[in-house]
Structure formats: C-alpha cells, structure tokens
Scaffold this motif. Structure first.
Motif, short mmCIF file in Angstrom:
data_model
loop_
_atom_site.label_atom_id
_atom_site.label_comp_id
_atom_site.label_asym_id
_atom_site.label_seq_id
_atom_site.Cartn_x
_atom_site.Cartn_y
_atom_site.Cartn_z
N GLY A 22 12.34 -3.66 4.11
CA GLY A 22 12.18 -4.70 5.39
C GLY A 22 11.76 -3.56 6.51
N ASN A 23 11.30 -4.40 7.51
CA ASN A 23 10.79 -3.53 8.67
C ASN A 23 11.97 -2.75 9.46
OD1 ASN A 23 8.21 -4.56 8.35
ND2 ASN A 23 8.19 -6.01 9.79
N ALA A 24 13.15 -3.51 9.22
CA ALA A 24 14.35 -2.86 9.98
C ALA A 24 14.65 -1.53 9.47
CB ALA A 24 15.60 -4.05 9.86
N LYS A 25 14.19 -1.23 8.37
CA LYS A 25 14.66 -0.10 7.49
C LYS A 25 13.48 0.94 7.40
CE LYS A 25 18.51 -1.75 6.25
NZ LYS A 25 19.89 -1.60 7.08
N ILE A 26 12.29 0.75 8.07
CA ILE A 26 11.35 1.43 7.90
C ILE A 26 11.28 2.96 8.75
CG2 ILE A 26 8.86 1.74 8.51
CD1 ILE A 26 8.39 -1.06 7.58
N GLY A 27 11.92 2.57 9.75
CA GLY A 27 11.82 3.87 10.75
C GLY A 27 13.03 4.93 10.01
N GLY A 28 14.11 4.40 9.79
CA GLY A 28 15.43 5.43 9.23
C GLY A 28 14.73 6.26 8.14
N LYS A 29 14.06 5.34 7.05
CA LYS A 29 13.73 5.92 5.78
C LYS A 29 12.73 6.89 5.69
CE LYS A 29 14.94 1.88 2.85
NZ LYS A 29 14.65 0.95 2.00
N LEU A 30 11.58 6.82 6.76
CA LEU A 30 10.56 7.78 7.08
C LEU A 30 11.09 8.97 7.90
CD1 LEU A 30 7.43 5.49 7.33
CD2 LEU A 30 8.17 6.74 5.34
N GLY A 31 11.98 8.59 8.68
CA GLY A 31 12.57 9.54 9.71
C GLY A 31 12.70 11.08 9.14
N LEU A 51 0.98 -1.21 -0.03
CA LEU A 51 0.00 0.15 0.05
C LEU A 51 0.79 1.32 -0.15
CD1 LEU A 51 -2.87 1.39 0.00
CD2 LEU A 51 -2.93 1.08 2.78
N PHE A 52 2.04 1.23 0.70
CA PHE A 52 2.90 2.41 0.85
C PHE A 52 4.28 2.17 0.20
CE2 PHE A 52 0.01 2.49 4.62
CZ PHE A 52 -0.68 3.59 4.21
N LEU A 53 4.70 3.09 -0.67
CA LEU A 53 6.00 3.12 -1.21
C LEU A 53 6.94 4.12 -0.74
CD1 LEU A 53 4.83 2.33 -4.84
CD2 LEU A 53 5.47 0.61 -3.28
N THR A 54 8.22 3.71 -1.11
CA THR A 54 9.19 4.97 -0.76
C THR A 54 9.08 6.37 -1.64
OG1 THR A 54 10.78 4.21 -2.26
CG2 THR A 54 10.97 3.25 -0.16
N GLN A 55 9.96 7.26 -1.41
CA GLN A 55 9.69 8.51 -2.09
C GLN A 55 9.88 8.33 -3.63
OE1 GLN A 55 11.87 11.66 -0.83
NE2 GLN A 55 10.85 13.21 -2.07
N VAL A 56 10.96 7.36 -4.10
CA VAL A 56 11.10 6.98 -5.49
C VAL A 56 10.33 5.76 -6.11
CG1 VAL A 56 13.50 7.53 -5.12
CG2 VAL A 56 13.13 5.24 -4.56
N GLY A 57 9.24 5.30 -5.42
CA GLY A 57 8.16 4.28 -5.88
C GLY A 57 8.65 3.07 -5.63
N LYS A 58 9.59 2.70 -4.69
CA LYS A 58 9.89 1.49 -4.63
C LYS A 58 9.44 0.86 -3.13
CE LYS A 58 12.46 1.51 -8.02
NZ LYS A 58 12.30 0.61 -9.25
N PRO A 59 9.03 -0.59 -3.06
CA PRO A 59 8.91 -1.02 -1.87
C PRO A 59 9.68 -0.97 -0.73
CG PRO A 59 8.16 -2.50 -3.66
CD PRO A 59 9.28 -1.33 -4.25
N TYR A 60 9.58 -0.81 0.57
CA TYR A 60 10.28 -0.71 1.67
C TYR A 60 11.00 -2.17 1.60
CZ TYR A 60 8.48 3.60 2.83
OH TYR A 60 7.98 5.13 2.97
#
Length: 319
Positions: free
Chosen positions: A213-222, A202-211
């Motif tokens: 893994g869960n371990a990287k979610i907080g840093g990417k959205l921070g 449902l949600f993608l990164t700013q460049v349109g790619k899936p996240y």
C-alpha cells in the motif's frame, strides 16, 4: 445533560473526534493517514476514557524506539492537536499526560538540490536492482515517489526514442502522459528482464512482492535508498570528489524532483509555468517558491554588473 447535571464531558468516541478534526481543514495526505490510523487504534474508546496507559501502549507498539522517530513525533503531535480540539469543544476536561518523544530533525549544511552530471547515474549504479528503475523514472520525469510507485506495466511504452509513461490520477485527480527518456527506458527493460512473475505492478520489492500500500512505500524504499546513497558517497570520495560527496550524503528521493526543476530552470532557462507543466505541479507559485532555487534573472544580471574591485581614484561607473 452530562455536562450540566454531573459536570462531566459527554461520551464521545475517538473516531467521532477524528472525523471532526479532519473536517475542519484540508490536511495533507500524511496527516490524514496518521489521523485515520489513530481512529482505528482507539476505535470504540471514549475520548474521556483515553489515558496514559492506552496512549503509550499504542505508541510503543506502533513506533518502537529508536526506529521511526520522526513518524512517532508526527503522530503524537496530531494526537495532541485532536485532544486540544476536544478540550476546546468541552468533550474533554484536560489532555492526559504521556511521555512524549522530543524529536529534532538533524539538518545538514544548506546545499543546492541539483546534481552534477553523472551523479544520479552513479547513484543508480550503486543501488539495488529493484531500486534502479524507480530512481531512473523519477530522475527523467520529476515525478514524486508515490506517483511513480502507482505505475503498472500497462502505463509505460518502452521503445528507444518513443518511450512514454502515463501517470494515473492521484491526489489532484488528474492523469499525465509524459515522454520517457531512453536512459529510463533501458533501466526499466533491464529490470523487467530479471522478473519472472505475472504481477501487473511495474515495481516490486526486493523479494519480488508487490508493495502492500501507499502508506508503506516510503519506509520500504528508505533503507534501500540509504544503502545506495552510502555506496555512492564512498565512491565519490574514492574518485576525489569529496565536496560533492558531502552534498550527496544529504540527498533524499525528493531531491530528484528538486533536481528536475532546477535543471530546467538553470540549464535550459524554462520559466516557472513551463516547469510546472513538465513536472506535473498544479501550483506555479509553489514551484517558484519551493523548488526553483534561483534568483530572478534581472537581479542576477545587476549583481554581476556591480562596480566592485575598482582602484582608488577610478571614475565612478554610471549605469
């Protein structure tokens, strides 16, 4: 035999020490993740052979300063705890020295973790387009960040007045079905209209790619959340809400969960059990102790009735 005959600790690989450390207590997800990362980094290395050079080489590469300061401090603390366990179990004589990073979290002034009407909406307006629906879902459901990021397209029903969201099983192995407010439905619809991909997430990164893994979610959205918060603070100052801007400057994504609990309690008078059910908390006591920032109603009622501000000679007031 090594200990008795040669007075040296027996050979023990680091991954064995990590497994023993994690088996002693039901640690949080963050501790387990850091411990498993240490096991992968020092795989095949004996505990007795772990020295300063190996430790600092890993830390400097994985957590380059001045970035990731809190993560480095947490990982060093977990590593030191595991090595302390090795010394206690006599598989290591002493903990090797390395230059540890001293981190002190900067805390702002104490503030009620409850947004005023329109503040979260303003924050969403100031956010990047890929962050808007994430904040909206957390805002209207009280869900956690990882819980929200696990959603896929099939987990939401988008219809005004009929919106639903299914949170798949996570740490407590339970799934939840919760109503989805029309505000979040609109934000998700606008987000999906911008997309031209076949990703089930449902949600993608700013460049349109899936996240990844869960371990990287907080840093990417921070970083995206910090940028949205800075824009929101500047807008609040421009509109004359300087005091609220100082509160917004301390906000984190977790505040949305606090705001959900406090709003249900202070605005609608819901008890802790109802708040726990609505916000998908397992422990009612944790809701009362951590998330609900209000005194019991009986105490508030009595404090407001205290006979204060009387004139000299007034008769005493008896309750």
């Amino acid at each position: 035999m090594d200990r008795i005959l040669y007075n040296r600790p027996p050979p023990r690989p680091m991954e064995d020490l990590v497994s023993d450390y994690l088996a002693r207590y039901d640690y949080s997800y963050t501790v387990k993740r850091a411990a498993k990362e240490l096991a992968r980094a020092f795989e095949g290395i004996l505990v007795a052979d772990l020295d300063r050079d190996r430790i600092e080489a890993f830390l400097n590469k994985r957590f380059p300063l001045p970035h990731l300061r809190a993560s480095r401090w947490r990982t060093e603390t977990i590593l030191h705890a595991m090595l302390t366990l090795a010394v206690r179990e006599r598989s290591l004589y002493r903990i090797p020295y390395w230059t540890r990073f001293h981190y002190k979290r900067v805390k702002g002034a104490l503030a009620m973790k409850q947004f005023h009407p329109g503040e979260v909406e303003l924050l969403i307006e100031c956010a990047d387009y890929h962050l808007k629906p994430i904040i909206a879902v957390m805002y209207v459901t009280g869900a956690g960040l990882r819980q929200t990021m696990m959603l896929q397209r099939e987990h939401v029903i988008l219809g005004r007045g009929q919106g639903l969201v299914i949170f798949p099983a996570a740490r407590n192995c339970k799934s939840y079905v919760r109503p989805l407010h029309d505000y979040a439905v609109d934000q998700i619809c606008l987000w999906l209209l911008r997309r031209h991909d076949d990703h089930p997430q449902l949600f993608l990164t700013q460049v349109g790619k899936p996240y990844s893994g869960n371990a990287k979610i907080g840093g990417k959205l921070g970083a995206a959340f910090l940028m949205a918060r800075e824009r929101c603070v500047a807008e609040l100052v421009r509109r004359g809400y300087r005091e609220r801007a100082e509160v917004m400057a301390q906000a984190t994504p977790r505040w949305l969960r606090y705001n959900f609990a406090n709003t249900l309690r202070r605005v609608y008078g819901m008890d802790a059990r109802g708040i726990a059910d609505a916000g998908m908390w397992e422990d009612v006591a944790n809701v009362q102790r951590t998330y609900v920032a209000s005194v019991p109603e009986i105490i508030e009622h009595q404090v407001r009735k205290l006979p204060l501000g009387q004139k000299l000679g007034d008769p005493p007031i008896t309750v």
